[in-house]
Design a protein around this motif. Sequence first.
Motif, PDB file in Angstrom:
ATOM      1  N   VAL A 141      37.513  52.874  48.136  1.00  0.00           N
ATOM      2  CA  VAL A 141      38.776  52.251  48.394  1.00  0.00           C
ATOM      3  C   VAL A 141      40.143  53.074  48.164  1.00  0.00           C
ATOM      4  CG1 VAL A 141      40.614  50.286  48.059  1.00  0.00           C
ATOM      5  CG2 VAL A 141      38.159  49.804  48.244  1.00  0.00           C
ATOM      6  N   ASN A 142      41.007  53.437  49.034  1.00  0.00           N
ATOM      7  CA  ASN A 142      41.975  54.235  48.827  1.00  0.00           C
ATOM      8  C   ASN A 142      43.165  53.443  48.102  1.00  0.00           C
ATOM      9  OD1 ASN A 142      43.850  56.138  48.928  1.00  0.00           O
ATOM     10  ND2 ASN A 142      44.517  55.840  51.145  1.00  0.00           N
ATOM     11  N   LEU A 143      43.006  53.472  46.766  1.00  0.00           N
ATOM     12  CA  LEU A 143      43.722  52.494  45.651  1.00  0.00           C
ATOM     13  C   LEU A 143      45.259  53.211  45.740  1.00  0.00           C
ATOM     14  CD1 LEU A 143      41.398  51.999  42.779  1.00  0.00           C
ATOM     15  CD2 LEU A 143      42.298  50.205  44.345  1.00  0.00           C
ATOM     16  N   THR A 144      46.310  52.626  45.838  1.00  0.00           N
ATOM     17  CA  THR A 144      47.573  53.087  45.483  1.00  0.00           C
ATOM     18  C   THR A 144      48.190  52.325  44.212  1.00  0.00           C
ATOM     19  OG1 THR A 144      48.510  51.730  47.233  1.00  0.00           O
ATOM     20  CG2 THR A 144      48.028  53.781  47.777  1.00  0.00           C
ATOM     21  N   SER A 145      49.156  52.684  43.845  1.00  0.00           N
ATOM     22  CA  SER A 145      49.797  52.245  42.544  1.00  0.00           C
ATOM     23  C   SER A 145      50.411  50.846  43.133  1.00  0.00           C
ATOM     24  CB  SER A 145      51.079  53.243  42.162  1.00  0.00           C
ATOM     25  OG  SER A 145      51.807  52.467  41.125  1.00  0.00           O
ATOM     26  N   GLY A 146      49.923  49.666  42.105  1.00  0.00           N
ATOM     27  CA  GLY A 146      50.422  48.491  42.460  1.00  0.00           C
ATOM     28  C   GLY A 146      49.444  47.798  42.825  1.00  0.00           C
ATOM     29  N   ASP A 147      48.248  48.094  43.308  1.00  0.00           N
ATOM     30  CA  ASP A 147      46.987  47.728  43.605  1.00  0.00           C
ATOM     31  C   ASP A 147      46.453  46.966  42.458  1.00  0.00           C
ATOM     32  OD1 ASP A 147      47.130  47.959  46.311  1.00  0.00           O
ATOM     33  OD2 ASP A 147      45.874  49.612  46.494  1.00  0.00           O
ATOM     34  N   GLY A 206      39.011  41.276  53.100  1.00  0.00           N
ATOM     35  CA  GLY A 206      38.555  42.637  53.309  1.00  0.00           C
ATOM     36  C   GLY A 206      38.243  43.643  52.191  1.00  0.00           C
ATOM     37  N   GLY A 207      38.254  42.831  50.956  1.00  0.00           N
ATOM     38  CA  GLY A 207      38.024  43.721  49.672  1.00  0.00           C
ATOM     39  C   GLY A 207      36.600  44.182  49.665  1.00  0.00           C
ATOM     40  N   THR A 208      36.233  44.880  48.533  1.00  0.00           N
ATOM     41  CA  THR A 208      35.042  45.677  48.391  1.00  0.00           C
ATOM     42  C   THR A 208      34.536  45.531  47.100  1.00  0.00           C
ATOM     43  OG1 THR A 208      35.446  47.341  49.963  1.00  0.00           O
ATOM     44  CG2 THR A 208      33.628  47.885  48.117  1.00  0.00           C
ATOM     45  N   MET A 209      33.292  44.891  46.853  1.00  0.00           N
ATOM     46  CA  MET A 209      32.697  44.932  45.558  1.00  0.00           C
ATOM     47  C   MET A 209      31.523  45.950  45.451  1.00  0.00           C
ATOM     48  SD  MET A 209      30.793  41.770  43.448  1.00  0.00           S
ATOM     49  CE  MET A 209      29.307  42.034  44.015  1.00  0.00           C
ATOM     50  N   VAL A 210      31.885  46.810  44.282  1.00  0.00           N
ATOM     51  CA  VAL A 210      30.703  47.824  44.136  1.00  0.00           C
ATOM     52  C   VAL A 210      29.723  47.499  42.853  1.00  0.00           C
ATOM     53  CG1 VAL A 210      30.266  50.448  43.470  1.00  0.00           C
ATOM     54  CG2 VAL A 210      32.409  49.696  44.908  1.00  0.00           C
ATOM     55  N   THR A 211      28.605  47.327  43.133  1.00  0.00           N
ATOM     56  CA  THR A 211      27.645  46.935  42.001  1.00  0.00           C
ATOM     57  C   THR A 211      27.070  48.484  41.386  1.00  0.00           C
ATOM     58  OG1 THR A 211      26.831  44.881  43.089  1.00  0.00           O
ATOM     59  CG2 THR A 211      25.322  45.963  41.522  1.00  0.00           C
ATOM     60  N   TYR A 212      26.991  48.404  40.127  1.00  0.00           N
ATOM     61  CA  TYR A 212      26.611  49.580  39.320  1.00  0.00           C
ATOM     62  C   TYR A 212      25.691  49.336  38.122  1.00  0.00           C
ATOM     63  CZ  TYR A 212      30.109  48.878  35.826  1.00  0.00           C
ATOM     64  OH  TYR A 212      30.714  48.358  34.524  1.00  0.00           O
ATOM     65  N   GLY A 213      25.549  48.062  38.001  1.00  0.00           N
ATOM     66  CA  GLY A 213      24.490  47.668  37.087  1.00  0.00           C
ATOM     67  C   GLY A 213      23.956  46.200  37.228  1.00  0.00           C
ATOM     68  N   GLY A 214      22.915  45.578  36.451  1.00  0.00           N
ATOM     69  CA  GLY A 214      22.689  44.365  36.436  1.00  0.00           C
ATOM     70  C   GLY A 214      22.193  43.809  35.286  1.00  0.00           C
ATOM     71  N   MET A 215      23.141  43.817  34.462  1.00  0.00           N
ATOM     72  CA  MET A 215      22.719  43.173  32.993  1.00  0.00           C
ATOM     73  C   MET A 215      21.901  41.970  32.785  1.00  0.00           C
ATOM     74  SD  MET A 215      25.657  44.883  30.518  1.00  0.00           S
ATOM     75  CE  MET A 215      27.116  44.599  31.563  1.00  0.00           C
ATOM     76  N   ALA A 216      22.412  40.967  33.610  1.00  0.00           N
ATOM     77  CA  ALA A 216      21.768  39.592  33.554  1.00  0.00           C
ATOM     78  C   ALA A 216      20.527  39.490  34.327  1.00  0.00           C
ATOM     79  CB  ALA A 216      22.920  38.461  34.432  1.00  0.00           C
ATOM     80  N   LYS A 217      20.182  40.564  34.978  1.00  0.00           N
ATOM     81  CA  LYS A 217      19.031  40.571  35.735  1.00  0.00           C
ATOM     82  C   LYS A 217      18.750  39.751  36.615  1.00  0.00           C
ATOM     83  CE  LYS A 217      16.379  42.776  31.904  1.00  0.00           C
ATOM     84  NZ  LYS A 217      16.462  44.298  32.361  1.00  0.00           N
TER      85      LYS A 217
END
Lengths: 382, 382
Positions: B178-184, B278-289
């Motif tokens: 996502v193109n984050l800008t200050s204040g996001d 319209g947001g985005t979730m990025v998964t990078y781990g799965g600790m709870a399995k």
Amino acid sequence: MASLRGALRSFGALRHCVSACPFPYKLSGTIRAFAVAASPPSKAVVYEQHGAPDQVVRVVYLPPVELKENDVCVRMLASPINPSDINRIEGVYPVRPPIPAVGGYEGVGQVHSLGSSVSTLSVGDWVIPSPPSFGTWQTYIVKEESAWHKIIKNVPLEYAATIIVNPLTALRMLEDFVNLTSGDAIVQNGATSIVGQCIIQLAKIRGVCSINIIRDRPGSDEVKEKIKKLGADFVCTESQLLLRNVKTILGGIPEPVLGFNCVGGDAASFVLKFLRQGGTMVTYGGMAKKPVSVSTSSFIFKDLALRGFWLQKWMTSDKVGDCRAMIDYLLSLVQSGKLKYELEPVPFNDFSLALDKALGKHGSQPKQYLKKSLLYILHWEH
Amino acid sequence: MASLRGALRSFGALRHCVSACPFPYKLSGTIRAFAVAASPPSKAVVYEQHGAPDQVVRVVYLPPVELKENDVCVRMLASPINPSDINRIEGVYPVRPPIPAVGGYEGVGQVHSLGSSVSTLSVGDWVIPSPPSFGTWQTYIVKEESAWHKIIKNVPLEYAATIIVNPLTALRMLEDFVNLTSGDAIVQNGATSIVGQCIIQLAKIRGVCSINIIRDRPGSDEVKEKIKKLGADFVCTESQLLLRNVKTILGGIPEPVLGFNCVGGDAASFVLKFLRQGGTMVTYGGMAKKPVSVSTSSFIFKDLALRGFWLQKWMTSDKVGDCRAMIDYLLSLVQSGKLKYELEPVPFNDFSLALDKALGKHGSQPKQYLKKSLLYILHWEH
């Protein structure tokens, strides 16, 4: 009767002119006197409150609407009952008209009369509201000239009435998420839905293979044959996928880069299993009323992306572009026999029957599937 | 003993020179005679088969490696035990070295000796393998000059050893989706993980607010304070979110446009709830399995996008760009005190203790969380 008159007063507000033009109107029979530049009264399917559609909708006459100089009065010829129409009446759809409201969101009509400044349309033209708009379940609609899109006449009425909500969804979903090229493959569940049928045919036109998952049902072999006749490269039932490794059953079909989900639950998981590394699944419906469940490794190691598509949102976005050209393209495919889907026409006088069918009260199939897999046309009797 | 000699023969193949240079070597003590252009023997943490790490890893000496003219021999100073290292030994990680293998994937070392053509590095330089590569859990590594990246020396050893796997993941995830800008704002679960700590600080540097979800645990108030000191704008436990509407508790913090999930299950659902339209979730781990469960309406009406991130894949993609500049940037933040995270140094001689800790055998926290939330450094004793 008092209640009905109250409803009519409320609906009058929807038609913009009741207070300005206190025409005499009757619930049935001939209309005695109204200005020339006005629509006839409109027979409409209306609801004053949200709830079970068979409980809250009624057919009433709405008063005539004055035509301003840029207005066009259209006599509606056909309009479908889409599942989203049902959800709007139920009050569970996120975007819906304020109540009281006339049902419907798309349809086709014929130009009945014109305001004095209208130059691009003529009486008798076939037109559809574009962008689609609430309130198509009625016999006469008055809107500005710019709100109507003139279409070709040599397509069946039922296609003209339904060319936006489902076929345009299929078209956009094939265009907007992945850059598909000839030889690629897509996978979908709910392949018997109208959108599903359109996806198969639109993919075929682009040289894209389709892998189609259908639910288990009596007569699934016949359904498979129907789907294959539309151009499907591979069709299987969910239970077949439980028994076999999805990767081994495709033969020469490449692993799909794009998937479509209109069911949810296990049926969505099957789509995810088919997708190749880096693939995208687009959800546009949830017939099974179950969430989509995704393993962590699907995101991290398989690099899948999950997105959603909603035509109504798309219609208001900056991605719309030349929507009317898309409509013309889809109708040209209908005209040349390259785009077909199953519809069941029901005369307006049988609206309650059509509604019951749309609600899944007829037939042996579970309601939640029926709601998406059939579409009813109202042939309006004026 | 026979088994150990067999293991050494196998590992010799990893070091490229056993058959060509049949040096005499000993398991311990001084090395009597080998060519000048060769590495010392290397003390290494190795495994011959996949399985429970505390069952299958052993510390052995590997024979010297001949230096070719472009090679650099590096004396490793520190290398972490990351959860992915554990998963590779277990054999459950999708990309792992062929066995027998030396453990580890990142670390820092000091240049020990140089091939005759090496021009950009000097004895004594601090270097890290970039891109990271398998086999960092050993005392001497020989690789071509181009495989080593010289870094500044005025950062703590433990940061230099760990600057890639976790901090670079945090940096890329803030940049690539996502193109984050200050204040996001962003939202994340697993906020106490190393990546989580880095995300908070890297977001802060960009003027981006962070909303942080931590699991319920004894002493969660202290944990909250620690996280806030890193720059977190909002921290809450999962149970707090069960009691309150996520939209009402944020005060002046905007709805986040980007979310990070390293847990799965309910903790992922909380991230989805926080996300704005319209947001985005990025998964990078799965600790709870547990899988990520997403409602149909989240895709269609809320237009959420779900993606995944895997640094190891990113390292081989065309998105890498100037990875070494990113490493230098991250180390400069460490140097200026703007990037901190908790590490626990363990001397090499206590490797089995470090491993036990990494496996969650110590402490009161559930294993699956501990595995991600702590990181152990091996201070190599040569």
